[in-house]
Design a protein around this motif. Structure first.
Motif, mmCIF file in Angstrom:
data_model
loop_
_atom_site.group_PDB
_atom_site.id
_atom_site.type_symbol
_atom_site.label_atom_id
_atom_site.label_comp_id
_atom_site.label_asym_id
_atom_site.label_seq_id
_atom_site.Cartn_x
_atom_site.Cartn_y
_atom_site.Cartn_z
ATOM 1 N N GLY A 120 0.853 0.452 -12.062
ATOM 2 C CA GLY A 120 -0.597 0.596 -12.043
ATOM 3 C C GLY A 120 -1.187 0.115 -10.734
ATOM 4 O O GLY A 120 -0.504 -0.493 -9.915
ATOM 5 N N GLY A 121 -2.470 0.364 -10.541
ATOM 6 C CA GLY A 121 -3.138 0.014 -9.293
ATOM 7 C C GLY A 121 -3.003 1.130 -8.277
ATOM 8 O O GLY A 121 -2.381 2.166 -8.540
ATOM 9 N N PRO A 122 -3.581 0.954 -7.066
ATOM 10 C CA PRO A 122 -3.553 2.019 -6.046
ATOM 11 C C PRO A 122 -2.135 2.292 -5.549
ATOM 12 O O PRO A 122 -1.264 1.425 -5.620
ATOM 13 C CB PRO A 122 -4.411 1.427 -4.907
ATOM 14 C CG PRO A 122 -5.126 0.263 -5.493
ATOM 15 C CD PRO A 122 -4.273 -0.251 -6.606
ATOM 16 N N PRO A 123 -1.876 3.493 -5.012
ATOM 17 C CA PRO A 123 -0.561 3.769 -4.415
ATOM 18 C C PRO A 123 -0.380 2.962 -3.130
ATOM 19 O O PRO A 123 -1.342 2.633 -2.462
ATOM 20 C CB PRO A 123 -0.610 5.274 -4.131
ATOM 21 C CG PRO A 123 -2.062 5.588 -4.005
ATOM 22 C CD PRO A 123 -2.778 4.659 -4.939
ATOM 23 N N PHE A 124 0.852 2.641 -2.810
ATOM 24 C CA PHE A 124 1.145 1.892 -1.590
ATOM 25 C C PHE A 124 1.067 2.810 -0.372
ATOM 26 O O PHE A 124 1.371 3.993 -0.449
ATOM 27 C CB PHE A 124 2.562 1.303 -1.639
ATOM 28 C CG PHE A 124 2.850 0.479 -2.853
ATOM 29 C CD1 PHE A 124 1.958 -0.476 -3.297
ATOM 30 C CD2 PHE A 124 4.033 0.660 -3.554
ATOM 31 C CE1 PHE A 124 2.237 -1.247 -4.416
ATOM 32 C CE2 PHE A 124 4.330 -0.104 -4.666
ATOM 33 C CZ PHE A 124 3.424 -1.058 -5.112
ATOM 34 N N ASP A 125 0.684 2.215 0.763
ATOM 35 C CA ASP A 125 0.762 2.925 2.041
ATOM 36 C C ASP A 125 2.208 2.840 2.508
ATOM 37 O O ASP A 125 2.694 1.751 2.828
ATOM 38 C CB ASP A 125 -0.176 2.275 3.053
ATOM 39 C CG ASP A 125 -0.218 3.008 4.386
ATOM 40 O OD1 ASP A 125 0.776 3.671 4.744
ATOM 41 O OD2 ASP A 125 -1.245 2.908 5.071
ATOM 42 N N PRO A 126 2.936 3.965 2.547
ATOM 43 C CA PRO A 126 4.369 3.903 2.878
ATOM 44 C C PRO A 126 4.677 3.397 4.278
ATOM 45 O O PRO A 126 5.786 2.948 4.543
ATOM 46 C CB PRO A 126 4.834 5.355 2.691
ATOM 47 C CG PRO A 126 3.596 6.187 2.830
ATOM 48 C CD PRO A 126 2.487 5.345 2.279
ATOM 49 N N SER A 127 3.684 3.428 5.180
ATOM 50 C CA SER A 127 3.959 2.959 6.541
ATOM 51 C C SER A 127 4.143 1.444 6.610
ATOM 52 O O SER A 127 4.543 0.918 7.639
ATOM 53 C CB SER A 127 2.836 3.390 7.494
ATOM 54 O OG SER A 127 1.604 2.783 7.150
ATOM 55 N N GLY A 128 3.852 0.756 5.507
ATOM 56 C CA GLY A 128 4.022 -0.698 5.498
ATOM 57 C C GLY A 128 5.363 -1.150 4.961
ATOM 58 O O GLY A 128 5.574 -2.353 4.763
ATOM 59 N N ALA A 129 6.306 -0.208 4.743
ATOM 60 C CA ALA A 129 7.599 -0.556 4.143
ATOM 61 C C ALA A 129 8.317 -1.668 4.903
ATOM 62 O O ALA A 129 8.968 -2.529 4.302
ATOM 63 C CB ALA A 129 8.489 0.681 4.063
ATOM 64 N N LYS A 130 8.197 -1.687 6.212
ATOM 65 C CA LYS A 130 8.917 -2.673 7.024
ATOM 66 C C LYS A 130 8.419 -4.098 6.813
ATOM 67 O O LYS A 130 9.088 -5.059 7.202
ATOM 68 C CB LYS A 130 8.798 -2.308 8.501
ATOM 69 C CG LYS A 130 7.361 -2.311 9.030
ATOM 70 C CD LYS A 130 7.302 -1.828 10.463
ATOM 71 C CE LYS A 130 5.863 -1.819 11.007
ATOM 72 N NZ LYS A 130 5.017 -0.822 10.313
ATOM 73 N N ASN A 131 7.226 -4.262 6.207
ATOM 74 C CA ASN A 131 6.638 -5.588 6.046
ATOM 75 C C ASN A 131 6.826 -6.186 4.653
ATOM 76 O O ASN A 131 6.295 -7.255 4.362
ATOM 77 C CB ASN A 131 5.128 -5.526 6.338
ATOM 78 C CG ASN A 131 4.821 -5.008 7.719
ATOM 79 O OD1 ASN A 131 5.471 -5.386 8.683
ATOM 80 N ND2 ASN A 131 3.831 -4.129 7.834
ATOM 81 N N VAL A 132 7.554 -5.482 3.792
ATOM 82 C CA VAL A 132 7.677 -5.915 2.395
ATOM 83 C C VAL A 132 8.763 -6.978 2.225
ATOM 84 O O VAL A 132 9.906 -6.778 2.622
ATOM 85 C CB VAL A 132 8.003 -4.714 1.475
ATOM 86 C CG1 VAL A 132 8.088 -5.175 0.017
ATOM 87 C CG2 VAL A 132 6.960 -3.625 1.617
ATOM 88 N N GLY A 133 8.380 -8.115 1.636
ATOM 89 C CA GLY A 133 9.348 -9.107 1.216
ATOM 90 C C GLY A 133 9.865 -10.047 2.273
ATOM 91 O O GLY A 133 10.742 -10.859 1.987
ATOM 92 N N ASN A 134 9.308 -9.995 3.497
ATOM 93 C CA ASN A 134 9.836 -10.906 4.526
ATOM 94 C C ASN A 134 9.020 -12.192 4.652
ATOM 95 O O ASN A 134 9.394 -13.094 5.393
ATOM 96 C CB ASN A 134 9.949 -10.191 5.891
ATOM 97 C CG ASN A 134 8.623 -9.606 6.351
ATOM 98 O OD1 ASN A 134 7.561 -10.043 5.919
ATOM 99 N ND2 ASN A 134 8.679 -8.612 7.223
ATOM 100 N N GLY A 135 7.895 -12.275 3.936
ATOM 101 C CA GLY A 135 7.096 -13.494 3.931
ATOM 102 C C GLY A 135 6.477 -13.857 5.257
ATOM 103 O O GLY A 135 6.055 -14.996 5.464
ATOM 104 N N ALA A 136 6.379 -12.882 6.169
ATOM 105 C CA ALA A 136 5.866 -13.164 7.518
ATOM 106 C C ALA A 136 4.377 -12.923 7.669
ATOM 107 O O ALA A 136 3.834 -13.082 8.762
ATOM 108 C CB ALA A 136 6.626 -12.315 8.538
ATOM 109 N N GLY A 137 3.698 -12.495 6.610
ATOM 110 C CA GLY A 137 2.255 -12.269 6.691
ATOM 111 C C GLY A 137 1.860 -11.082 7.540
ATOM 112 O O GLY A 137 0.743 -11.015 8.033
ATOM 113 N N GLY A 138 2.792 -10.128 7.716
ATOM 114 C CA GLY A 138 2.502 -8.984 8.580
ATOM 115 C C GLY A 138 2.042 -7.742 7.847
ATOM 116 O O GLY A 138 1.719 -6.743 8.488
ATOM 117 N N GLN A 139 1.979 -7.789 6.513
ATOM 118 C CA GLN A 139 1.604 -6.607 5.760
ATOM 119 C C GLN A 139 0.093 -6.391 5.769
ATOM 120 O O GLN A 139 -0.686 -7.316 5.577
ATOM 121 C CB GLN A 139 2.102 -6.699 4.311
ATOM 122 C CG GLN A 139 1.881 -5.455 3.473
ATOM 123 C CD GLN A 139 2.679 -4.260 4.001
ATOM 124 O OE1 GLN A 139 2.349 -3.701 5.051
ATOM 125 N NE2 GLN A 139 3.710 -3.874 3.284
#
Length: 296
Positions: A120-139
């Motif tokens: 549920g909720g809005p679809p993800f922007d696929p261009s942000g895939a590289k920022n998922v799960g690294n905890g670096a605050g870059g998403q």
């Protein structure tokens, strides 16, 4: 009936023309908030001016409500977009379908990245895939997240985990900040940051070269540990400090929020999280230096 059809055609043409200018696709659920100047539009919805947006930021090139910290991300050209066009019609279904059929990606942390918000909720922007799960605050806002630590806005909203502006965390089907996935490597980045900060505190010069301001390696008065890589941005008042870096006042922070109790740049939506005591922190060293400047 003919009149209604003509209005629909004109509205769709306006939407299509705006979307081709570039930037992220509009969230079609926000159509009712376009062009009324009531500040009811959520981040990701189309806008004709800043007055439409709850975040007060209508970003070019096409006019989309944005978090101020993400106004130049994902093809956006900054707040202040203004259009004389009519309110837009619902987004083309093809946009959502394209996002839904995007193949799953795997980021450098090894976390699976979904192409749509399946819970549920809005679809993800696929261009942000590289920022998922690294905890670096870059998403950026609209990208998938596994925890608040992934997001530049410090707000990972449920039910599926999408970075959101704090003011829009309950809009468009979202269920609020604080989403955490079992796949999130939450503990390791925090521990690593604390260890690195302690090491820098023991070896770094006592003064910031640009300002002569002492820079602590850790948040000794409480709150999160400082990111030591931001030492060069402490106390210069140019708004270059990133979230997680030390600050002496709000003027240091790109987010405009220097949070107590130790002075750390924070997203406004996260200003009271993780031991922080809210925006508005001002260091005695900052006040002392200002007083000295006035006496010169």
């Amino acid at each position: 009936m003919k009149s209604f059809s003509l209005v629909a055609v004109l509205a769709f043409a306006t939407f299509a023309a705006a979307q081709t200018n570039g930037g992220p696709t509009f969230d079609p659920a926000g159509v009712k908030n376009v062009g009324n100047g009531a500040g009811g539009q959520f981040i990701g919805g189309q806008c004709l001016s800043d007055a439409d947006c709850g975040s007060a930021c209508c970003a070019g090139p096409s006019g989309i409500c944005s978090g101020t910290g993400a106004q130049l991300q994902a093809g956006k050209t900054g707040c202040g977009f203004s259009s004389t066009g009519a309110a837009a019609a619902p987004a083309a279904a093809a946009t959502t379908a394209a996002a839904a059929t995007t193949a799953a990606a795997v980021n450098n942390a090894g976390a699976a990245v979904a192409s749509t918000a399946s819970a549920g909720g809005p679809p993800f922007d696929p261009s942000g895939a590289k920022n998922v799960g690294n905890g670096a605050g870059g998403q950026f806002i609209g990208g998938q997240c596994l925890s608040d630590a992934d997001c530049g806005s410090a707000c990972c909203a449920g039910p599926s985990g999408i970075c959101s502006g704090p003011g829009a965390q309950l809009q468009a089907g979202k269920t609020g900040c604080g989403f955490s996935s079992s796949a999130a490597p939450a503990a390791a980045p925090v521990a690593a940051a604390a260890t690195t900060a302690a090491a820098v505190a023991a070896t770094a010069p006592a003064d910031n070269a640009a300002t002569g301001t002492a820079v602590a390696g850790t948040a000794t008065a409480g709150g999160p540990a400082f990111d030591p890589s931001g030492a060069k941005n402490v106390g210069n008042g140019v708004g270059a400090q990133f979230i997680g870096g030390q600050c002496l006042s709000a003027a240091d922070c790109g987010s405009g929020c220097c949070a107590g109790p130790s002075g750390i740049c924070s997203g406004v939506g996260a200003q009271t999280q993780a031991g922080k005591t809210g925006c508005g922190f001002v260091s005695r060293r900052f006040i002392s230096r200002r007083a000295s400047q006035l006496l010169i």
